[in-house]
Enzyme design. Structure first.
Site, PDB file in Angstrom:
ATOM      1  N   SER A 116       0.770  -1.287   0.046  1.00 53.26           N
ATOM      2  CA  SER A 116      -0.032  -0.037   0.006  1.00 53.26           C
ATOM      3  C   SER A 116       0.760   1.519  -0.189  1.00 53.26           C
ATOM      4  O   SER A 116       1.022   1.944  -1.083  1.00 53.26           O
ATOM      5  CB  SER A 116      -1.257   0.016   1.197  1.00 53.26           C
ATOM      6  OG  SER A 116      -1.412   1.260   1.400  1.00 53.26           O
ATOM      7  N   ASP A 176       4.014   1.575  -0.068  1.00 55.88           N
ATOM      8  CA  ASP A 176       5.217   1.444  -1.228  1.00 55.88           C
ATOM      9  C   ASP A 176       4.604   1.913  -2.426  1.00 55.88           C
ATOM     10  O   ASP A 176       5.294   2.928  -3.086  1.00 55.88           O
ATOM     11  CB  ASP A 176       5.590  -0.101  -1.209  1.00 55.88           C
ATOM     12  CG  ASP A 176       6.409  -0.516  -0.206  1.00 55.88           C
ATOM     13  OD1 ASP A 176       7.572  -0.614  -0.389  1.00 55.88           O
ATOM     14  OD2 ASP A 176       5.793  -0.892   0.871  1.00 55.88           O
ATOM     15  N   ASP A 188       7.571  -1.633  11.000  1.00 52.80           N
ATOM     16  CA  ASP A 188       6.997  -2.845  11.504  1.00 52.80           C
ATOM     17  C   ASP A 188       7.449  -3.486  13.111  1.00 52.80           C
ATOM     18  O   ASP A 188       6.963  -3.428  13.939  1.00 52.80           O
ATOM     19  CB  ASP A 188       7.537  -4.027  10.564  1.00 52.80           C
ATOM     20  CG  ASP A 188       6.880  -3.993   9.256  1.00 52.80           C
ATOM     21  OD1 ASP A 188       6.282  -2.999   9.171  1.00 52.80           O
ATOM     22  OD2 ASP A 188       7.067  -5.085   8.585  1.00 52.80           O
ATOM     23  N   TRP A 191      13.905  -1.127  11.172  1.00 51.09           N
ATOM     24  CA  TRP A 191      13.386  -0.192  11.964  1.00 51.09           C
ATOM     25  C   TRP A 191      13.971   0.191  13.385  1.00 51.09           C
ATOM     26  O   TRP A 191      13.149   0.971  14.107  1.00 51.09           O
ATOM     27  CB  TRP A 191      11.822  -0.528  11.925  1.00 51.09           C
ATOM     28  CG  TRP A 191      11.261  -0.235  10.673  1.00 51.09           C
ATOM     29  CD1 TRP A 191      10.771  -0.960   9.415  1.00 51.09           C
ATOM     30  CD2 TRP A 191      11.270   1.192   9.874  1.00 51.09           C
ATOM     31  NE1 TRP A 191      10.385  -0.313   8.442  1.00 51.09           N
ATOM     32  CE2 TRP A 191      10.542   0.775   8.676  1.00 51.09           C
ATOM     33  CE3 TRP A 191      11.427   2.396  10.297  1.00 51.09           C
ATOM     34  CZ2 TRP A 191      10.222   1.823   7.693  1.00 51.09           C
ATOM     35  CZ3 TRP A 191      11.015   3.400   9.303  1.00 51.09           C
ATOM     36  CH2 TRP A 191      10.484   3.256   7.994  1.00 51.09           C
ATOM     37  N   GLU A 217      17.268  -1.411   0.541  1.00 46.84           N
ATOM     38  CA  GLU A 217      15.935  -0.976   1.296  1.00 46.84           C
ATOM     39  C   GLU A 217      16.122   0.071   2.514  1.00 46.84           C
ATOM     40  O   GLU A 217      15.370   0.877   2.824  1.00 46.84           O
ATOM     41  CB  GLU A 217      15.528  -2.387   1.678  1.00 46.84           C
ATOM     42  CG  GLU A 217      14.421  -2.569   2.456  1.00 46.84           C
ATOM     43  CD  GLU A 217      13.804  -3.753   3.009  1.00 46.84           C
ATOM     44  OE1 GLU A 217      12.527  -4.013   3.638  1.00 46.84           O
ATOM     45  OE2 GLU A 217      14.565  -4.832   2.716  1.00 46.84           O
TER      46      GLU A 217
END
Length: 435
Positions: free
Chosen positions: A36, A38, A170, A361, A404
């Site tokens: 979504s 992304d 996350d 994260w 990433e």
């Protein structure tokens, strides 16, 4: 292609390789479906290459919207169902009332979509008008925001997340306390295809994944209906609410372009921003999260707690904006005493004892957060705060093959490579720098 090749060309190659014909996967191996937020970030970069393709990216995502208005976290390509867990088979979305004809999760992600739609439209208004892009997107976006307001926001007026995956960040340390009592014993087999594409040291642990699967099962088995009063994870997240408020401003712009009244959307942005005051943590000058079950504010400094900078001064307030800029420049993010200044702001407080600059994260820098912070600084007339770091971030993205995420201090890449939102947002930053 050698590192000396034009940066825009290299970014466009990544986006072309990851394009499926209707949308762009985040990465062909680790993330083989449509995500979504992304797709929202990807469309922001794609608009420079092809406004029509950027529109198709968002059209594809919106085609997975549920009847209640939610835009799902993932729209699945069932041909790749063995390549990611939890799979479409796990979610069984066709069994849920109001689900779309395509397989999806029941979870959501941060609501940046209206802002992305607006940016894509402004890139080529004539093409947008010809394809009736805003006319098609606006009612779907209104329904999406209505879902947040009526299904996820209660007495506080802030939207909640019911799973760490919904935050987009996350396994941020923000969720540790709220997850403490969640069992790590799902009924489903705990498959980890992600470890085929990234090192275990860079990914959430097996115990954390056990909690994630258990929560996903709980939500699925309660019909994904947000009515489970005993759901053990219900948190008001600063990233989700800041982007909700910013997207309400974008909805106002869209409405006015369509000849509608944008004032209700602007009022809603102000209401959300005012409600976020309950997340304010004066001890470190940023926003925390709030565990709705206990009422406790989770006072941890994360990059998401700075994102209200995206809101204009007449909504956020000049004093609050100045405090957030100072926090970004301070010891927790960009001016860390005793060690080399980071290239990009870490995702978590650099003074925290549990900082890990290489773990998903829990400390690394992310290109989407760098882009959002830069947008917030431009909103408040302070873009120079990060300018030198942005130039270096572009160099790192190229040297590390569009990773990433990265170690904020060394620039070492982590996670998968040829990551789509990294390429897309680097492309957007390059265009900003050239303008």
């Amino acid at each position: 292609m050698p590192p000396s090749a034009m940066p825009e060309v290299r970014a466009s190659i990544v986006l072309r390789r990851n394009w499926t014909g209707a949308y762009t996967v985040p990465a062909t191996g680790l993330y083989p479906h449509q995500w979504s937020w992304d797709s929202a970030f990807i469309s922001i970069g794609l608009r420079h290459l092809s406004p029509r393709r950027a529109q198709r990216e968002l059209d594809s995502l919106l085609s997975g919207q549920w009847a209640d208005g939610r835009i799902p976290q993932i729209v699945y390509d069932t041909r790749r169902d063995d390549d990611y867990a939890p799979s479409a088979e796990f979610w069984r979305s066709a069994d849920q009332a109001g689900s779309p004809p395509v397989p999806t999760t029941g979870l959501i992600q941060p609501p940046i979509h209206a802002w992305a739609v607006w940016l894509v439209h402004t890139q080529d208004p004539q093409e947008s008008e010809r394809r009736r892009f805003l006319e098609r997107a606006y009612p779907r976006l209104v329904a999406w925001h209505r879902y947040l307001r009526t299904r996820r926001a209660a007495d506080t007026g802030l939207a909640t997340i019911v799973h760490p995956w919904e935050s987009g960040t996350d396994n941020s340390p923000l969720w540790d306390e709220a997850l403490a009592e969640v069992p790590a014993t799902p009924q489903s087999p705990l498959e980890r295809p992600d470890l085929r594409h990234a090192a275990a040291s860079e990914r959430p642990s097996g115990r954390e994944y056990g909690k994630y699967f258990w929560l996903a099962e709980r939500y699925r088995d309660h019909a994904c209906d947000d009515a489970d009063v005993d759901h053990p994870f219900v948190v008001e997240d600063p990233t989700t609410n800041a982007l909700w408020a910013r997207s309400e401003i974008a909805l106002a712009d869209i409405a006015e372009t369509l000849g509608k009244d944008g004032a209700p959307h602007r009022a809603e942005a102000g209401r959300i921003t005012t409600a976020m005051d309950m997340l304010w943590c004066p001890d470190f000058g940023a926003y925390g999260a709030r565990d709705r079950r206990t009422g406790d504010v989770i006072e941890k400094a994360t990059v998401g707690g700075l994102l209200p900078l995206l809101l204009p001064a007449d909504v956020l307030g000049e004093s609050r904006a100045a405090t957030l800029v100072a926090t970004l420049q301070g010891e927790r993010f960009l001016s860390i005493a005793g060690i080399r200044p980071p290239v990009m702001a870490p995702s978590y407080d650099a003074t925290a004892p549990d900082l890990d600059p290489g773990l998903y994260w829990r400390g690394p820098a992310w290109f989407n957060m760098t882009w959002l912070l830069h947008a917030g600084l431009r909103e408040h007339g302070a873009p120079d705060v990060m300018q030198s770091g942005l130039d270096e971030a572009v160099d790192i993205a190229l040297a590390e093959d569009f990773p990433e995420y990265v170690n904020p201090w060394t620039g070492a890449g982590h996670g998968t490579r040829q990551f789509s939102w990294t390429a897309a947002l680097i492309l957007d930053l390059l265009r900003q720098r050239a303008s």
